[in-house]
Design a protein around this motif. Structure first.
Motif, short mmCIF file in Angstrom:
data_model
loop_
_atom_site.label_atom_id
_atom_site.label_comp_id
_atom_site.label_asym_id
_atom_site.label_seq_id
_atom_site.Cartn_x
_atom_site.Cartn_y
_atom_site.Cartn_z
N ASN A 107 24.31 -28.71 41.44
CA ASN A 107 24.62 -27.33 41.10
C ASN A 107 25.48 -26.75 42.22
OD1 ASN A 107 22.83 -26.17 43.19
ND2 ASN A 107 21.15 -26.82 41.84
N LYS A 159 22.69 -23.76 36.00
CA LYS A 159 23.11 -22.38 35.80
C LYS A 159 22.26 -21.42 36.64
CE LYS A 159 24.89 -23.03 31.11
NZ LYS A 159 24.79 -22.60 29.69
N TRP A 160 22.94 -20.44 37.24
CA TRP A 160 22.27 -19.44 38.03
C TRP A 160 21.58 -18.40 37.13
CZ3 TRP A 160 21.51 -19.31 43.19
CH2 TRP A 160 22.33 -20.09 44.00
N LYS A 161 20.37 -18.00 37.50
CA LYS A 161 19.78 -16.79 36.92
C LYS A 161 20.41 -15.62 37.65
CE LYS A 161 15.61 -13.98 36.69
NZ LYS A 161 14.19 -13.83 37.09
N SER A 187 20.21 -27.60 34.21
CA SER A 187 21.45 -27.05 33.65
C SER A 187 22.44 -26.67 34.74
CB SER A 187 21.13 -25.82 32.79
OG SER A 187 20.75 -24.72 33.60
N SER A 191 32.22 -18.73 38.77
CA SER A 191 31.42 -18.82 37.55
C SER A 191 30.77 -17.50 37.15
CB SER A 191 30.33 -19.88 37.73
OG SER A 191 29.31 -19.41 38.62
N THR A 210 30.51 -21.03 42.90
CA THR A 210 29.62 -20.04 42.30
C THR A 210 30.39 -18.77 41.95
OG1 THR A 210 27.65 -20.85 43.43
CG2 THR A 210 27.60 -18.57 42.71
N ILE A 261 18.42 -21.21 40.65
CA ILE A 261 18.67 -22.26 39.66
C ILE A 261 17.39 -23.07 39.58
CG2 ILE A 261 20.05 -24.27 39.04
CD1 ILE A 261 22.29 -23.13 40.83
N PRO A 281 23.79 -13.96 41.70
CA PRO A 281 23.04 -15.21 41.50
C PRO A 281 21.78 -15.25 42.35
CG PRO A 281 24.96 -15.60 42.90
CD PRO A 281 25.06 -14.18 42.44
#
Length: 396
Positions: A355, A62-64, A60, A44, A41, A56, A53
């Motif tokens: 993830n 991907k973290w909000k 996808s 990224s 994490t 998720i 982060p």
């Protein structure tokens, strides 16, 4: 002699089987998993904000990302501090420091809600515990003073949301069960150079909540609304649970954790007794895998979403509770339950390759259809905290 040898072999095999059956789950490999996921994490994330982060919510992976004002902002630096504690990796210490310092404005600005404990004590609190950096201490003390500005002496509790929230009858005084966790910031500050009044505020809040926030069966309302002038209770309601009369899983977990912590900080027997009572009703109603549905009373059970975050919070709380009760049988029971919860989370609820979070199947705010069956940072924080508590604890 042959009979004796056979008997000894038989006895030894049975003894080994007994020990294997009673062996407590070893968290080390799952701690290492969390460290590896946190590093993924970290690699990224952008340098510029927002870069914290939070969740998720889709495939996808991907973290909000959020900034320091989000109520969950302290959990990510807290995760990094725990990962540093577990690994001794200085790169994680550097990252934890950098991410924590993004939250400094919280100690300088007026309080926008009660979440300063979640935000500041999870980040700077862990940082100070591990490094004794005096600059962290000053930030913690200033944040405790800010949190104390939300205390209403007419009511005896801290105002949770100083703004209009549906069904809270603003401008009346609202208090939510989550706020029990934020009291640790006040207790710590009162014992480390802050005003002694902070201790009194925390005790008052815990006592008033114990009196008004629970039904006769010791299940918790999410929120209680008080008359801000007289302090009288107006109503107990939900905000994130299924209904006003239901047991919202994470709310009950906050209560278990909060009253256990209050006993540790005060030594008041009534807090320990209450922690056990609110734990019992939760434990008695758990499904077989010990990970609750988001609300125990959702009529959709067993097809309702789970909440792995409630399991993580409760496991961490029970491990502390096991070390506080003055009864060997109870201590062993709480310890075993916590270990079994963590074993279940580690077996069936890890995110794995999906993830870079630690856990999946977390429910944030189902009535708002928000963060349902997601990965969320506070679930990861309490999961890693509980794993470390298990690693560092024993029960006779």
């Amino acid at each position: 002699m042959r009979i004796l040898c056979c008997y000894l072999v038989f006895f030894s095999l049975n003894l080994m089987a007994c020990h294997q059956k009673e062996a407590v789950y070893d968290p080390q490999k799952d701690i290492e998993y969390c460290i590896a996921q946190a590093k993924k994490t970290l690699m990224s994330l952008p340098i510029d904000t927002p870069n914290i982060p939070r969740n998720i919510t889709d495939a996808s992976g991907k973290w909000k990302l959020v900034n320091y004002k989000d109520w969950t902002s302290g959990f990510w630096p807290g995760i990094l501090w725990y990962a540093y504690q577990a690994s001794g990796d200085d790169s994680l210490k550097y990252a934890a420091d950098r991410c924590s310092r993004e939250l400094i404005p919280l100690s300088q600005e007026p309080a926008i809600d009660h979440d300063l404990g979640f935000q500041v004590f999870s980040s700077f609190g862990n940082g100070y515990r591990l490094t004794k950096d005096t600059s962290y201490k000053q930030i913690i003390l200033a944040s405790a003073d800010t949190l104390a500005t939300l205390f209403n002496p007419h009511v005896g509790t801290i105002l949770s949301w100083p703004r209009a929230v549906p069904n809270m009858e603003w401008p009346q005084h609202n208090t939510i069960i989550d706020n029990m966790i934020n009291l640790e910031l006040l207790f710590w500050a009162s014992k480390n150079g802050g005003d002694s009044r902070l201790y009194d505020i925390a005790v008052s809040h815990a006592e008033k909540t114990m009196k008004n926030h629970f039904r006769p069966d010791y299940t918790a309302y999410h929120a209680v609304v008080y008359d801000r002038e007289t302090g009288e209770k107006i109503k107990g309601i939900t905000h994130q649970g299924y209904s006003d009369g239901s047991m919202w899983a994470r709310g009950q977990a906050w209560a278990i954790y909060g009253y256990t912590m209050c006993y540790r900080e005060t030594g008041k027997q009534e807090f320990l007794d209450f922690a056990e009572k609110v734990a019992k009703v939760y434990l008695d109603r758990l499904p077989d895998d010990l990970v609750p549905y988001w609300d125990f009373d959702d009529p959709a059970v067993p097809n309702a979403p789970r909440d792995a975050s409630a399991a993580a919070v409760t496991a961490s709380a029970l491990l502390e509770l096991s070390g506080l009760v003055n009864n060997q049988g109870k201590a062993a029971f709480y310890y075993r339950k916590a270990a079994d919860m963590l074993a279940s989370l580690s077996t069936s609820y890890q995110s794995g390759e999906a993830n870079t979070a630690f856990l999946k199947h977390v429910t944030g705010h189902k009535p708002n259809n928000s963060e349902v069956d997601a990965s969320i940072n506070y679930a990861d924080y309490y999961y890693l905290e509980a794993l470390l508590r298990l690693k560092n604890s024993t029960v006779e």
